[in-house]
Design a protein around this motif. Structure first.
Motif, PDB file in Angstrom:
ATOM      1  N   LEU A 178       0.852  -1.245   0.223  1.00  0.00           N
ATOM      2  CA  LEU A 178       0.007   0.028  -0.073  1.00  0.00           C
ATOM      3  C   LEU A 178       0.882   1.175   0.001  1.00  0.00           C
ATOM      4  N   LEU A 179       1.788   1.162   0.889  1.00  0.00           N
ATOM      5  CA  LEU A 179       2.959   2.206   0.950  1.00  0.00           C
ATOM      6  C   LEU A 179       3.287   2.515  -0.406  1.00  0.00           C
ATOM      7  N   LEU A 180       3.819   1.544  -1.030  1.00  0.00           N
ATOM      8  CA  LEU A 180       4.562   1.619  -2.235  1.00  0.00           C
ATOM      9  C   LEU A 180       3.584   2.219  -3.651  1.00  0.00           C
ATOM     10  N   VAL A 181       2.488   1.515  -3.337  1.00  0.00           N
ATOM     11  CA  VAL A 181       1.434   2.238  -4.465  1.00  0.00           C
ATOM     12  C   VAL A 181       1.272   3.741  -4.041  1.00  0.00           C
ATOM     13  N   SER A 182       1.033   3.869  -2.996  1.00  0.00           N
ATOM     14  CA  SER A 182       0.462   5.360  -2.703  1.00  0.00           C
ATOM     15  C   SER A 182       1.954   6.367  -2.996  1.00  0.00           C
ATOM     16  N   ILE A 183       3.060   5.764  -2.763  1.00  0.00           N
ATOM     17  CA  ILE A 183       4.282   6.773  -3.276  1.00  0.00           C
ATOM     18  C   ILE A 183       4.290   6.885  -4.390  1.00  0.00           C
ATOM     19  N   LEU A 184       4.175   5.827  -5.519  1.00  0.00           N
ATOM     20  CA  LEU A 184       3.976   6.023  -6.869  1.00  0.00           C
ATOM     21  C   LEU A 184       3.052   7.011  -7.280  1.00  0.00           C
ATOM     22  N   LEU A 185       1.940   6.842  -6.477  1.00  0.00           N
ATOM     23  CA  LEU A 185       0.697   7.853  -7.048  1.00  0.00           C
ATOM     24  C   LEU A 185       1.146   9.292  -6.695  1.00  0.00           C
ATOM     25  N   PHE A 186       1.656   9.383  -5.264  1.00  0.00           N
ATOM     26  CA  PHE A 186       2.170  10.690  -5.081  1.00  0.00           C
ATOM     27  C   PHE A 186       3.062  11.326  -5.997  1.00  0.00           C
ATOM     28  N   LEU A 187       4.004  10.247  -6.367  1.00  0.00           N
ATOM     29  CA  LEU A 187       5.166  11.038  -7.023  1.00  0.00           C
ATOM     30  C   LEU A 187       4.588  11.265  -8.329  1.00  0.00           C
ATOM     31  N   PHE A 188       3.646  10.638  -9.117  1.00  0.00           N
ATOM     32  CA  PHE A 188       3.140  10.812 -10.078  1.00  0.00           C
ATOM     33  C   PHE A 188       2.351  12.428 -10.115  1.00  0.00           C
ATOM     34  N   PHE A 189       1.556  12.282  -9.048  1.00  0.00           N
ATOM     35  CA  PHE A 189       0.788  13.629  -8.921  1.00  0.00           C
ATOM     36  C   PHE A 189       1.608  14.617  -8.623  1.00  0.00           C
ATOM     37  N   SER A 190       2.521  14.620  -7.763  1.00  0.00           N
ATOM     38  CA  SER A 190       3.597  15.658  -7.470  1.00  0.00           C
ATOM     39  C   SER A 190       4.243  16.210  -8.410  1.00  0.00           C
ATOM     40  N   LEU A 191       4.865  15.346  -9.310  1.00  0.00           N
ATOM     41  CA  LEU A 191       5.492  15.966 -10.428  1.00  0.00           C
ATOM     42  C   LEU A 191       4.413  16.642 -11.402  1.00  0.00           C
ATOM     43  N   ILE A 192       3.398  16.270 -11.592  1.00  0.00           N
ATOM     44  CA  ILE A 192       2.353  16.859 -12.444  1.00  0.00           C
ATOM     45  C   ILE A 192       2.068  18.343 -11.830  1.00  0.00           C
ATOM     46  N   ILE A 193       1.703  18.360 -10.432  1.00  0.00           N
ATOM     47  CA  ILE A 193       1.567  19.625  -9.730  1.00  0.00           C
ATOM     48  C   ILE A 193       2.659  20.538  -9.790  1.00  0.00           C
ATOM     49  N   LEU A 194       3.958  20.203  -9.916  1.00  0.00           N
ATOM     50  CA  LEU A 194       5.121  20.963  -9.890  1.00  0.00           C
ATOM     51  C   LEU A 194       5.019  21.398 -11.389  1.00  0.00           C
ATOM     52  N   LYS A 195       4.986  20.636 -12.119  1.00  0.00           N
ATOM     53  CA  LYS A 195       5.119  21.161 -13.726  1.00  0.00           C
ATOM     54  C   LYS A 195       3.938  22.060 -14.159  1.00  0.00           C
ATOM     55  N   TYR A 196       2.837  21.719 -13.750  1.00  0.00           N
ATOM     56  CA  TYR A 196       2.050  22.816 -13.719  1.00  0.00           C
ATOM     57  C   TYR A 196       1.984  24.070 -12.987  1.00  0.00           C
ATOM     58  N   ALA A 197       2.331  23.997 -11.974  1.00  0.00           N
ATOM     59  CA  ALA A 197       2.722  25.063 -10.955  1.00  0.00           C
ATOM     60  C   ALA A 197       3.971  26.015 -11.619  1.00  0.00           C
ATOM     61  N   ASP A 198       4.696  25.256 -11.928  1.00  0.00           N
ATOM     62  CA  ASP A 198       6.039  25.896 -12.514  1.00  0.00           C
ATOM     63  C   ASP A 198       5.613  26.601 -14.002  1.00  0.00           C
ATOM     64  N   PHE A 199       4.731  26.031 -14.921  1.00  0.00           N
ATOM     65  CA  PHE A 199       4.184  26.631 -15.866  1.00  0.00           C
ATOM     66  C   PHE A 199       3.464  28.031 -15.625  1.00  0.00           C
ATOM     67  N   LEU A 200       2.428  27.769 -14.553  1.00  0.00           N
ATOM     68  CA  LEU A 200       1.622  29.084 -14.458  1.00  0.00           C
ATOM     69  C   LEU A 200       2.546  29.930 -13.473  1.00  0.00           C
ATOM     70  N   ALA A 201       3.655  29.707 -12.689  1.00  0.00           N
ATOM     71  CA  ALA A 201       4.413  30.655 -12.248  1.00  0.00           C
ATOM     72  C   ALA A 201       5.326  31.524 -13.144  1.00  0.00           C
ATOM     73  N   ARG A 202       5.643  30.667 -14.349  1.00  0.00           N
ATOM     74  CA  ARG A 202       6.537  31.268 -15.396  1.00  0.00           C
ATOM     75  C   ARG A 202       5.654  32.150 -16.172  1.00  0.00           C
ATOM     76  N   LYS A 203       4.247  31.679 -16.508  1.00  0.00           N
ATOM     77  CA  LYS A 203       3.225  32.610 -17.037  1.00  0.00           C
ATOM     78  C   LYS A 203       3.031  33.850 -16.499  1.00  0.00           C
ATOM     79  N   LYS A 204       2.762  33.888 -15.154  1.00  0.00           N
ATOM     80  CA  LYS A 204       2.302  34.954 -14.557  1.00  0.00           C
ATOM     81  C   LYS A 204       3.591  35.760 -13.667  1.00  0.00           C
ATOM     82  N   GLY A 205       4.606  35.437 -14.024  1.00  0.00           N
ATOM     83  CA  GLY A 205       5.890  36.058 -13.445  1.00  0.00           C
ATOM     84  C   GLY A 205       5.890  35.957 -12.053  1.00  0.00           C
ATOM     85  N   LYS A 206       5.766  35.064 -11.433  1.00  0.00           N
ATOM     86  CA  LYS A 206       5.837  34.832  -9.913  1.00  0.00           C
ATOM     87  C   LYS A 206       6.914  34.052  -9.331  1.00  0.00           C
ATOM     88  N   LEU A 207       7.864  33.916 -10.221  1.00  0.00           N
ATOM     89  CA  LEU A 207       9.405  33.386  -9.707  1.00  0.00           C
ATOM     90  C   LEU A 207      10.047  34.187  -9.204  1.00  0.00           C
TER      91      LEU A 207
END
Lengths: 271, 284
Positions: free
Chosen positions: B249-278
């Protein structure tokens, strides 16, 4: 000669951004009202797991509510001149003609306002959610204790702010190290009397120790035996602490400001 | 090639984090600081226990449950929020986030590197706290009977999980202003309340227990407790799960969190660059 009108304007001017700023960012209400309840709820369930009487859950809620003031004093009073130095405002304060004490008093007033929203809402929601009954034995004494505690506590914050004035990143860690240890020795989540006489006595230097102890005795009727000292004695000590801290703040501020000027550290950033 | 670059990023980010954490004072004061804070935080829950039950021996299983959970929760408080705080610190205080961005390094790897210095410091605090518990308070843990393989595997998985959640929070921090502490406080509160840190999840209402089963930290803490003090299974509310099942269960949740974390970071990074928040500064 003291220009009272100027200093009063400085007090209002410094309190203004803290009060108005909080209205301009409504999301802080969510962070400040609901999020502290999570940690308090954890301690409440912990007491339930231990089979503690429900009054202990009341102690946790009261202590949890009062943490807001301690955090505010540490981070927004004591450390505030450090933040001001980092952002470049400190030299502006020092150049302005009003007393530095007016600036600190303004910070305290503004801080008390928005912290009270967090503290009172945490207290009300906590008591409601966990169904804790309170019986205030003397509302007037409670109000006196509450305001004296704030007076002494923010006086302590004012004194600390001058001591923090010259330090760099150490300030952040100093405030950080004053969190959990003070939660522990001041009895935020249990009666301080349990720590023994001498520890309780030493902890009484922090005004919130006696303030909380008195409030526990006044809000939860029948718990006087858990009190460290009688409420009347605690009121007298709180008055003394308030006078000492506010006078100490004035002396320390003058001393540290002069020291900072001599050593050229008042405008030093990113230390 | 890329692996070498990532390892180099981790090494220097960890070194930077270590310097920022420790060079504000003398090593002696830093050690005192690193020990006092966790011990005092632990003493709060210990005294709450002692005031009600008077002695550790009154309910050694519950005491162990609380003590071990509270000690290892330090990783959540320090590492998870340490990683997310990197964004706030670099962007607003030191105003170096833009330099980090234009450097030829992978940003999530840099975040993990910064987290490693936190892991080292927190590990010292956890060891000191557990030693204090065993030697001073009589925590009934026998170090010769600890299931070391389970403890080590659970630690590695758990720390990886904490880092992945930290990356997601760092992504959110890229878009937020002064709310960094609020978000951290909120997530800390959720984990402290629902993951069975200091009390068994059976004391939560049924909806609260459902939340607990969804958060991987719950399984991580349970695995750590089982490796050190298997008797705590009886009160944990997770007796139906074997260690292997929880590991999966821990391993599966880690993979899920890793997947979603990278998506969240990538999307937030895109928005931060677009809105000049860096390079925005809102707190200083």
């Amino acid at each position: 000669m003291i220009d009272w009108r100027l200093n009063l304007r400085a007090v209002i001017g410094r309190a203004y951004p803290r009060v108005i700023g909080s209205f301009r960012e409504p999301s802080w209400l969510f962070f400040d009202i609901f999020l502290p309840l999570l940690g308090i709820a954890a301690f409440a369930f912990y007491y339930q797991a231990l089979g503690a009487p429900s009054v202990f859950i009341g102690f946790v809620i009261l202590g949890g509510a009062m943490t807001a003031y301690w955090l505010n004093v540490l981070w927004s009073m004591a450390a505030q001149f450090y933040w001001e130095k980092e952002v470049g405002n400190l030299q502006l304060y020092l150049m302005a003609p009003m007393s530095r004490m007016s600036v600190l008093a303004g910070m305290a007033l503004g801080g008390i306002f928005f912290t009270s929203v967090r503290a009172l809402s945490t207290l009300a929601l906590g008591l409601l959610i966990f169904g804790i009954e309170i019986e205030i034995t003397s509302p007037i004494s409670l109000l006196v204790v509450f305001f004296l505690t704030l007076f002494a506590l923010y006086g302590m914050g004012m004194m600390f702010s001058s001591l923090y004035l010259l330090y760099g990143r150490g300030v952040w860690h100093l405030s950080s190290v004053f969190q959990e240890p003070i939660y522990f020795v001041s009895g935020f989540y249990f009666p301080v009397k349990a720590l023994g006489f001498w520890v309780s006595l030493l902890a009484s230097i922090v005004p919130i120790t006696l303030g909380l102890d008195a409030m526990r005795q006044l809000i939860f009727a029948g718990q006087e035996t858990m009190g460290f000292l009688p409420v009347s004695v605690e009121i007298v000590v709180l008055i003394l602490l308030a006078v000492v801290f506010i006078y100490g703040a004035r002396v320390a501020l003058n001393f540290m400001e002069n020291l900072g000027k001599r050593e050229g550290r008042l405008t030093l950033r990113w230390q | 090639m890329a692996v070498n670059e990532h390892l180099r990023t981790i090494r220097w980010a960890a070194w930077l984090g270590w310097q920022m954490e420790s060079n504000w004072t003398s090593p002696f004061l830093f050690i005192i600081y690193s020990i006092i804070k966790p011990i005092m935080a632990t003493l709060i829950v210990v005294f709450m226990y002692l005031i009600i039950l008077k002695s550790v021996n009154a309910d050694p299983v519950l005491f162990s449950y609380m003590f071990i959970g509270n000690a290892f929760y330090m990783y959540v408080a320090q590492v998870l929020f340490g990683i997310s705080w990197v964004v706030h610190e670099d962007r607003e205080h030191y105003q170096t986030l833009k330099q980090i961005y234009i450097a030829p390094i992978n940003f999530p790897v840099y975040l993990v590197g910064r987290g490693i210095s936190k892991i080292i410091i927190t590990t010292a605090s956890v060891i000191v706290t557990l030693a204090f518990g065993i030697l001073v308070l009589g925590l009934p843990v026998n170090i010769w009977k600890i299931d070391w393989p389970l403890l080590i595997v659970a630690m590695v998985l758990g720390l990886f999980c904490i880092c992945t959640i930290g990356i997601a929070l760092a992504g959110i921090s890229l878009l937020t202003a002064r709310h960094g502490t609020g978000i951290n406080e909120g997530v800390a509160g959720v984990f402290y309340l629902f993951c069975g840190v200091i009390f068994p999840i059976t004391f939560l209402p049924s909806w609260g227990q459902s939340i607990a089963f969804f958060i991987p930290i719950t399984y991580w803490l349970e695995l750590l407790r089982r490796s050190m003090m298997p008797e705590t299974i009886s009160i944990s509310g997770l007796a139906n799960y074997s260690a292997q099942e929880m590991m999966v269960l821990l391993l599966v949740s880690i993979l899920l969190f890793l997947f979603f974390s990278l998506i969240i970071l990538k999307y937030a990074d895109f928005l931060a660059r677009k809105k000049g928040k860096l390079d925005m500064t809102t707190a200083y």
